[in-house]
Motif scaffolding. Sequence first.
Motif, PDB file in Angstrom:
ATOM      1  N   GLN A   1       0.804  -1.221   0.000  1.00  0.00           N
ATOM      2  CA  GLN A   1       0.000   0.000   0.000  1.00  0.00           C
ATOM      3  C   GLN A   1       0.838   1.273   0.000  1.00  0.00           C
ATOM      4  N   GLY A   2       1.866   1.341   0.840  1.00  0.00           N
ATOM      5  CA  GLY A   2       2.693   2.547   0.886  1.00  0.00           C
ATOM      6  C   GLY A   2       3.352   2.830  -0.453  1.00  0.00           C
ATOM      7  N   GLY A   3       3.819   1.775  -1.132  1.00  0.00           N
ATOM      8  CA  GLY A   3       4.423   1.949  -2.453  1.00  0.00           C
ATOM      9  C   GLY A   3       3.413   2.412  -3.480  1.00  0.00           C
ATOM     10  N   TYR A   4       2.205   1.833  -3.451  1.00  0.00           N
ATOM     11  CA  TYR A   4       1.159   2.255  -4.388  1.00  0.00           C
ATOM     12  C   TYR A   4       0.847   3.740  -4.197  1.00  0.00           C
ATOM     13  N   ASP A   5       0.731   4.145  -2.939  1.00  0.00           N
ATOM     14  CA  ASP A   5       0.361   5.534  -2.652  1.00  0.00           C
ATOM     15  C   ASP A   5       1.447   6.507  -3.113  1.00  0.00           C
ATOM     16  N   GLU A   6       2.710   6.212  -2.798  1.00  0.00           N
ATOM     17  CA  GLU A   6       3.783   7.138  -3.140  1.00  0.00           C
ATOM     18  C   GLU A   6       4.014   7.211  -4.646  1.00  0.00           C
ATOM     19  N   VAL A   7       4.033   6.037  -5.309  1.00  0.00           N
ATOM     20  CA  VAL A   7       4.215   6.038  -6.764  1.00  0.00           C
ATOM     21  C   VAL A   7       3.016   6.676  -7.446  1.00  0.00           C
ATOM     22  N   GLY A   8       1.821   6.367  -6.956  1.00  0.00           N
ATOM     23  CA  GLY A   8       0.621   6.972  -7.529  1.00  0.00           C
ATOM     24  C   GLY A   8       0.601   8.480  -7.363  1.00  0.00           C
ATOM     25  N   GLY A   9       1.050   8.966  -6.192  1.00  0.00           N
ATOM     26  CA  GLY A   9       1.120  10.405  -5.972  1.00  0.00           C
ATOM     27  C   GLY A   9       2.084  11.075  -6.924  1.00  0.00           C
TER      28      GLY A   9
END
Length: 253
Positions: A180-188
């Motif tokens: 989840q943290g990776g999805y959020d940061e890359v998505g941002g």
Amino acid sequence: MSLQRRLVSVALATGLVLMGAGCAKDDPKSDSAGAASTLKIGFLGSLSGTYQAVGTDLRNGFQLYLKMHDNKLGGHPIDLKIGDEGDGAPTAVPAATKLIKEEGVVAMTGIVGGGSVAAVAPLLADAKIPLIGSNGRPELKDLSGVWTTSFMSSDPGSSIAQYIKDKVNGPVFAIGPDYQGGYDEVGGFTTEFAKIGGQRPTPAARRCGRPSRPRRTSCRTSARSSPAAPRRSTPSTPARPRSTSSSSTSSRT
């Protein structure tokens, strides 16, 4: 323990002081003379696994605050119940369930991972138990009863997008961990980078912010940071044709 984690622990404890005072108003165990009843507070943190150091610091800081304040929050003695978040939702959910159903906590704090927050928040909402989280948080549909001492998980990625746009000459790839943290940061990052470039994110970039996306660890944006310099050639050295592929680079994890 780092100064930042100490401050986070103090912020968590300060928030629970107010929370504890609110819980006590409707507590039938408080007698008419104003005697303070004991409140059960749950701490959930990564006490094993990848982020054990972070979770251990948060727990130690919180316990230190209680020790320095006569083991009280808002004048109420605290019975601290501790659960191990582990590496994410698969271990965080049963630990949170135990704190709620077996230990009977009236408020919860801690939680290191954004994926854990997303999985635990609905349980707390159903039980009407407030949460003061300590780390980057994902997008949540229901924010009632949820407070955080930190930033949105997508903020680090989105905040660096303009710098990359200004400094990097050529296509840009954003790579992050498969949780989840990776999805959020890359998505941002991909969303903000495409926006400041005047273009929409590619389908692959949009998938980066979704937990249900295919398992891939890198996503390519649809915008270049700046025009690439033209290749030079001489009559004796023909220029190599540039690749026209726009597919994202992927790797199995």
